[in-house]
Motif scaffolding. Sequence first.
Motif, PDB file in Angstrom:
ATOM      1  N   TYR A 162      -3.184  -2.293  -5.492  1.00 25.14           N
ATOM      2  CA  TYR A 162      -3.073  -3.277  -4.421  1.00 25.14           C
ATOM      3  C   TYR A 162      -1.631  -3.782  -4.388  1.00 25.14           C
ATOM      4  O   TYR A 162      -1.100  -4.203  -5.424  1.00 25.14           O
ATOM      5  N   PRO A 163      -0.970  -3.742  -3.242  1.00 26.37           N
ATOM      6  CA  PRO A 163       0.392  -4.279  -3.169  1.00 26.37           C
ATOM      7  C   PRO A 163       0.429  -5.748  -3.580  1.00 26.37           C
ATOM      8  O   PRO A 163      -0.537  -6.489  -3.382  1.00 26.37           O
ATOM      9  N   GLY A 164       1.563  -6.166  -4.131  1.00 29.51           N
ATOM     10  CA  GLY A 164       1.685  -7.539  -4.603  1.00 29.51           C
ATOM     11  C   GLY A 164       1.412  -8.567  -3.527  1.00 29.51           C
ATOM     12  O   GLY A 164       0.749  -9.587  -3.775  1.00 29.51           O
ATOM     13  N   ALA A 165       1.897  -8.320  -2.303  1.00 34.98           N
ATOM     14  CA  ALA A 165       1.700  -9.277  -1.217  1.00 34.98           C
ATOM     15  C   ALA A 165       0.221  -9.430  -0.882  1.00 34.98           C
ATOM     16  O   ALA A 165      -0.253 -10.533  -0.582  1.00 34.98           O
ATOM     17  N   ALA A 222      -9.967   2.927   7.084  1.00 42.49           N
ATOM     18  CA  ALA A 222      -9.820   2.191   8.338  1.00 42.49           C
ATOM     19  C   ALA A 222      -8.528   2.551   9.069  1.00 42.49           C
ATOM     20  O   ALA A 222      -8.520   2.691  10.281  1.00 42.49           O
ATOM     21  N   ALA A 223      -7.427   2.714   8.324  1.00 42.23           N
ATOM     22  CA  ALA A 223      -6.145   2.989   8.978  1.00 42.23           C
ATOM     23  C   ALA A 223      -5.111   3.439   7.955  1.00 42.23           C
ATOM     24  O   ALA A 223      -5.273   3.222   6.750  1.00 42.23           O
ATOM     25  N   ILE A 224      -4.059   4.050   8.462  1.00 44.26           N
ATOM     26  CA  ILE A 224      -2.868   4.357   7.676  1.00 44.26           C
ATOM     27  C   ILE A 224      -1.761   3.440   8.168  1.00 44.26           C
ATOM     28  O   ILE A 224      -1.443   3.421   9.363  1.00 44.26           O
ATOM     29  N   ALA A 225      -1.184   2.660   7.292  1.00 48.00           N
ATOM     30  CA  ALA A 225      -0.107   1.754   7.676  1.00 48.00           C
ATOM     31  C   ALA A 225       1.140   2.552   8.062  1.00 48.00           C
ATOM     32  O   ALA A 225       1.397   3.612   7.495  1.00 48.00           O
ATOM     33  N   PRO A 226       1.926   2.084   9.033  1.00 46.48           N
ATOM     34  CA  PRO A 226       3.115   2.815   9.478  1.00 46.48           C
ATOM     35  C   PRO A 226       4.253   2.804   8.464  1.00 46.48           C
ATOM     36  O   PRO A 226       5.227   3.517   8.646  1.00 46.48           O
ATOM     37  N   SER A 227       4.169   1.982   7.432  1.00 46.85           N
ATOM     38  CA  SER A 227       5.185   1.973   6.380  1.00 46.85           C
ATOM     39  C   SER A 227       4.518   1.686   5.048  1.00 46.85           C
ATOM     40  O   SER A 227       3.409   1.147   5.000  1.00 46.85           O
ATOM     41  N   VAL A 228       5.186   2.065   3.979  1.00 51.11           N
ATOM     42  CA  VAL A 228       4.631   1.892   2.643  1.00 51.11           C
ATOM     43  C   VAL A 228       4.940   0.502   2.115  1.00 51.11           C
ATOM     44  O   VAL A 228       6.068   0.025   2.195  1.00 51.11           O
ATOM     45  N   THR A 229       3.929  -0.157   1.588  1.00 51.22           N
ATOM     46  CA  THR A 229       4.072  -1.472   0.984  1.00 51.22           C
ATOM     47  C   THR A 229       3.776  -1.354  -0.511  1.00 51.22           C
ATOM     48  O   THR A 229       2.672  -0.980  -0.887  1.00 51.22           O
ATOM     49  N   GLN A 230       4.747  -1.642  -1.327  1.00 50.30           N
ATOM     50  CA  GLN A 230       4.545  -1.536  -2.777  1.00 50.30           C
ATOM     51  C   GLN A 230       4.156  -2.881  -3.391  1.00 50.30           C
ATOM     52  O   GLN A 230       3.578  -2.939  -4.432  1.00 50.30           O
TER      53      GLN A 230
END
Length: 230
Positions: A162-165, A222-230
């Motif tokens: 899970y990304p930190g945000a 559900a979806a693929i995000a347009p950018s990677v979130t680490q």
Amino acid sequence: MRNRFPAFSLSSYGAGWSANRRIAIVTCVVAALLAIAGIVALLSAGRNGHQTPAATAPAPTGSPTASEAAPKPSSGFGSVPKPPQIADPVAYAKAATQMLWSYDTRDTSRDQQLVGMRAWMTTETKYADWASVSGQVPDPLLWSRMADQDQHATASVTEGHYPGAFKRALADDPSAITEAYIYVVTVNGKQQIAWKKGGGGAEERAVTLAIQCRPGHDCSLAAIAPSVTQ
């Protein structure tokens, strides 16, 4: 002999795709879940943060439309695996990523690829962003050119998290996720591509997915995000 068709990565094909609908869907989902502007900004940052692979196929002459529906397969899903019965968001995201980064034009038609991928999607249309997933598949002409070269790819996943945000937003309001039960998961791994006459290559990859896991039900994409979130 050098292959005249460069390696193609399914996971990178959507980089040239308009992210407007993806951003709207993912933003809507995350906003409804978390009501936190920060995570929305991270997920809808656009394509600037997307890493383009070192070798990609020539730009196709056309792209699938946002409303493209998965056609019916002639027989099964080809090499696309069926979705696993998993109730853990990270485990499902890792399996989905391996599916998204793998393909085999030698025994799978483009229609079969799309239908196989569609089977991994949530059936809740309010949260399903099929365009972000179907946009990973090249147009019929390019798929045909890949098939002429027996192009295929396998994937290995090293980790998912899970990304930190997302974790911070969830900690701030744990009950917010109970509306749609969609989790943001980032997966890292490697894709290896091969084609005729020993051609091939490999590269490290990362993707951020929205995974729905309602209590008492298996997870779904559900979806693929347009950018990677680490």
